[in-house]
Design a protein around this motif. Structure first.
Motif, PDB file in Angstrom:
ATOM      1  N   TYR A 114      -1.060   3.547   9.655  1.00 57.42           N
ATOM      2  CA  TYR A 114      -0.045   2.718  10.333  1.00 57.42           C
ATOM      3  C   TYR A 114       1.065   3.625  10.825  1.00 57.42           C
ATOM      4  N   PHE A 115       1.657   3.258  11.974  1.00 56.89           N
ATOM      5  CA  PHE A 115       2.728   4.102  12.531  1.00 56.89           C
ATOM      6  C   PHE A 115       3.941   3.264  12.911  1.00 56.89           C
ATOM      7  N   LEU A 116       5.093   3.843  12.598  1.00 56.28           N
ATOM      8  CA  LEU A 116       6.369   3.252  13.015  1.00 56.28           C
ATOM      9  C   LEU A 116       7.233   4.392  13.546  1.00 56.28           C
ATOM     10  N   GLU A 117       7.825   4.218  14.722  1.00 53.74           N
ATOM     11  CA  GLU A 117       8.879   5.157  15.135  1.00 53.74           C
ATOM     12  C   GLU A 117      10.189   4.522  14.677  1.00 53.74           C
ATOM     13  N   ALA A 118      11.112   5.342  14.236  1.00 53.05           N
ATOM     14  CA  ALA A 118      12.372   4.773  13.728  1.00 53.05           C
ATOM     15  C   ALA A 118      13.512   5.771  13.880  1.00 53.05           C
ATOM     16  N   PRO A 119      13.817   6.177  15.141  1.00 53.65           N
ATOM     17  CA  PRO A 119      14.956   7.076  15.325  1.00 53.65           C
ATOM     18  C   PRO A 119      16.245   6.407  14.856  1.00 53.65           C
ATOM     19  N   VAL A 120      17.239   7.232  14.603  1.00 56.97           N
ATOM     20  CA  VAL A 120      18.475   6.684  14.029  1.00 56.97           C
ATOM     21  C   VAL A 120      19.684   7.034  14.879  1.00 56.97           C
ATOM     22  N   SER A 121      20.656   6.150  14.837  1.00 54.40           N
ATOM     23  CA  SER A 121      21.955   6.432  15.430  1.00 54.40           C
ATOM     24  C   SER A 121      22.918   6.675  14.267  1.00 54.40           C
ATOM     25  N   GLY A 122      23.732   7.718  14.403  1.00 56.46           N
ATOM     26  CA  GLY A 122      24.601   8.104  13.277  1.00 56.46           C
ATOM     27  C   GLY A 122      24.268   9.529  12.920  1.00 56.46           C
ATOM     28  N   ALA A 137      10.247   0.644  15.850  1.00 59.85           N
ATOM     29  CA  ALA A 137       9.270  -0.053  16.690  1.00 59.85           C
ATOM     30  C   ALA A 137       7.880   0.415  16.282  1.00 59.85           C
ATOM     31  N   GLY A 138       6.920  -0.477  16.437  1.00 61.27           N
ATOM     32  CA  GLY A 138       5.546  -0.141  16.048  1.00 61.27           C
ATOM     33  C   GLY A 138       4.987  -1.197  15.132  1.00 61.27           C
ATOM     34  N   LYS A 139       4.224  -0.737  14.139  1.00 64.08           N
ATOM     35  CA  LYS A 139       3.496  -1.667  13.270  1.00 64.08           C
ATOM     36  C   LYS A 139       4.469  -2.522  12.441  1.00 64.08           C
ATOM     37  N   LYS A 140       4.474  -3.821  12.708  1.00 70.09           N
ATOM     38  CA  LYS A 140       5.437  -4.725  12.049  1.00 70.09           C
ATOM     39  C   LYS A 140       5.248  -4.752  10.529  1.00 70.09           C
ATOM     40  N   GLU A 141       3.964  -4.737  10.077  1.00 69.31           N
ATOM     41  CA  GLU A 141       3.716  -4.778   8.623  1.00 69.31           C
ATOM     42  C   GLU A 141       4.344  -3.566   7.944  1.00 69.31           C
ATOM     43  N   LEU A 142       4.232  -2.408   8.595  1.00 67.61           N
ATOM     44  CA  LEU A 142       4.810  -1.187   8.010  1.00 67.61           C
ATOM     45  C   LEU A 142       6.337  -1.300   7.975  1.00 67.61           C
ATOM     46  N   TYR A 143       6.903  -1.849   9.038  1.00 69.55           N
ATOM     47  CA  TYR A 143       8.361  -2.060   9.075  1.00 69.55           C
ATOM     48  C   TYR A 143       8.793  -2.892   7.865  1.00 69.55           C
ATOM     49  N   GLU A 144       8.057  -3.968   7.622  1.00 72.05           N
ATOM     50  CA  GLU A 144       8.456  -4.853   6.507  1.00 72.05           C
ATOM     51  C   GLU A 144       8.291  -4.159   5.156  1.00 72.05           C
ATOM     52  N   ILE A 146       8.531  -0.951   4.548  1.00 73.30           N
ATOM     53  CA  ILE A 146       9.421   0.209   4.352  1.00 73.30           C
ATOM     54  C   ILE A 146      10.905  -0.201   4.320  1.00 73.30           C
ATOM     55  N   ILE A 147      11.178  -1.491   4.479  1.00 72.23           N
ATOM     56  CA  ILE A 147      12.574  -1.973   4.491  1.00 72.23           C
ATOM     57  C   ILE A 147      13.382  -1.527   3.256  1.00 72.23           C
ATOM     58  N   PRO A 148      12.809  -1.507   2.051  1.00 64.23           N
ATOM     59  CA  PRO A 148      13.631  -1.045   0.914  1.00 64.23           C
ATOM     60  C   PRO A 148      14.173   0.376   1.131  1.00 64.23           C
ATOM     61  N   ALA A 149      13.383   1.240   1.769  1.00 68.88           N
ATOM     62  CA  ALA A 149      13.880   2.600   2.059  1.00 68.88           C
ATOM     63  C   ALA A 149      14.909   2.559   3.180  1.00 68.88           C
ATOM     64  N   PHE A 150      14.650   1.772   4.231  1.00 69.25           N
ATOM     65  CA  PHE A 150      15.613   1.669   5.333  1.00 69.25           C
ATOM     66  C   PHE A 150      16.953   1.117   4.826  1.00 69.25           C
ATOM     67  N   ASP A 151      16.889   0.215   3.852  1.00 69.28           N
ATOM     68  CA  ASP A 151      18.136  -0.361   3.327  1.00 69.28           C
ATOM     69  C   ASP A 151      18.989   0.689   2.622  1.00 69.28           C
ATOM     70  N   VAL A 152      18.344   1.713   2.083  1.00 75.48           N
ATOM     71  CA  VAL A 152      19.075   2.818   1.454  1.00 75.48           C
ATOM     72  C   VAL A 152      19.611   3.779   2.526  1.00 75.48           C
TER      73      VAL A 152
END
Ligand SMILES: NC(=O)C1=CN([C@@H]2O[C@H](COP(=O)(O)OP(=O)(O)OC[C@H]3O[C@@H](n4cnc5c(N)ncnc54)[C@H](OP(=O)(O)O)[C@@H]3O)[C@@H](O)[C@H]2O)C=CC1
Ligand SMILES: O=CC(=O)O
Length: 295
Positions: A114-122, A137-144, A146-152
């Motif tokens: 599964y692939f997700l691109e997730a560039p950041v601002s900041g 953007a990309g695989k929605k299941e992966l986005y969901e 990986i949210i615990p890591a994104f929240d950190v």
């Protein structure tokens, strides 16, 4: 959650440390392997190749300098593609162009990953403080998943749909940021050359409708010609270049961004590429004939 992390530059190091401090198990790799040792001191495990990280971890994040680095880590020997397989997720948070992201996405999905691109601002400080803005953007299941890591890592995550949209959004944002930095530098030059106090200009700007965190944070250090890198100038110029290419593809005329890109190129030619992107002020001063020594 166990996370692999590829790329321990200014951003990757801060992000990996944040994950460790929030209880994630993190396995790191960096091209210059010695940089992994600081992370080991924070509790990270180290692997010697990207492939070894992918093999070990269900989810792996990459934070690399540019499209060629992002492609190399995936496609070269001992790279991600050698071992990625069904059930593994790869999240590339580097700032690259949409075509690079798409190429990586297609190769990974072809192998069942599964692939997700997730560039950041900041920048460095928001990365240290877990205050990034994540443009996924990309695989929605992966986005969901990986949210615990994104929240950190971030204060807000956006899911933008198909692969390429994250890269495009990031390039638009950084095109605006690079253009603003040039206008700001020219304003400081103009104030100085016309006999005004630059510090007073900063005070005036900060009280008005165009006040913003970038002017507030970078202004005082620019006046001291102090450019310790938070966002390296060479990466800002890469982003201007990639944003202009996106403008080409979409027939969008961007004379302001094109001029800003020239100033960043000039700054690189003056040897300022590894300094903070605010060092473009030095190139603007040279162009205006009021150069101070470059530091
Ligand atoms: N700094 C900032 O404020 C922000 C940066 N970004 C983006 O994040 C990304 C990383 O930025 P930043 O951390 O500042 O950059 P750095 O230059 O500090 O780090 C770059 C990383 O990429 C690695 N790298 C470079 N070339 C290769 C290669 N050919 N193969 C493998 N690894 C490679 C470097 O490894 P090595 O240590 O061996 O050189 C290092 O780990 C960039 O895309 C940047 O545009 C996004 C938001 C903010
Ligand atoms: O890409 C740089 C940033 O500050 O965002």
């Amino acid at each position: 959650m166990e996370i692999g992390f590829l790329g321990l530059g200014i951003m990757g190091k801060a992000m990996a440390v944040n994950l460790l401090r929030h209880g994630f198990k993190v396995t790191v790799w960096n091209r210059t392997l010695s940089k992994c040792e600081e992370l080991a001191a924070e509790g990270a495990s180290i692997e010697e190749t990207p492939a070894a990280v992918i093999k070990k971890c269900k989810y792996t994040i990459a934070m690399l300098s540019d499209p060629s680095a992002a492609l190399s880590v995936v496609f070269d020997k001992d790279g991600v593609l050698e071992v990625i397989c069904d059930g593994k997720g790869y999240i590339d948070m580097s700032t690259v162009d949409p075509d690079t992201s798409l190429k990586i996405s297609e190769a990974i999905e072809h192998k069942g990953g599964y692939f997700l691109e997730a560039p950041v601002s900041g920048s460095k400080k928001p990365a240290e403080d877990g205050q990034l803005v994540i443009l996924a953007a990309g695989k929605k299941e992966l986005y969901e998943e990986i949210i615990p890591a994104f929240d950190v890592l971030g204060k807000k995550s956006f899911y933008l749909g198909q692969v390429g949209n994250g890269a495009k959004m990031k390039l638009v944002v950084n095109m605006i940021m690079g253009s603003m930095m040039n206008a700001f530098s020219e304003g400081l030059c103009l104030a100085d050359r016309s006999g005004l106090s630059c510090q007073t200009l900063l005070d005036v700007l900060d009280l008005g409708g165009i006040a913003n965190p970038m002017f507030k944070m970078k202004g005082p250090t620019m006046l001291q010609s102090s450019y310790s890198p938070a966002f390296p100038l060479k990466h800002q110029q890469k982003d201007m270049r990639l944003a202009l290419a996106l403008g080409d593809e979409n027939a969008v005329s961007m004379p302001v961004a094109a001029a800003a890109n020239e100033a960043f190129k000039k700054a690189r030619s003056l040897g300022l590429g590894d300094l903070d992107f605010s060092a473009v002020y030095e190139a603007v001063k040279v162009a205006e004939g009021s150069a101070s020594a470059t530091k």
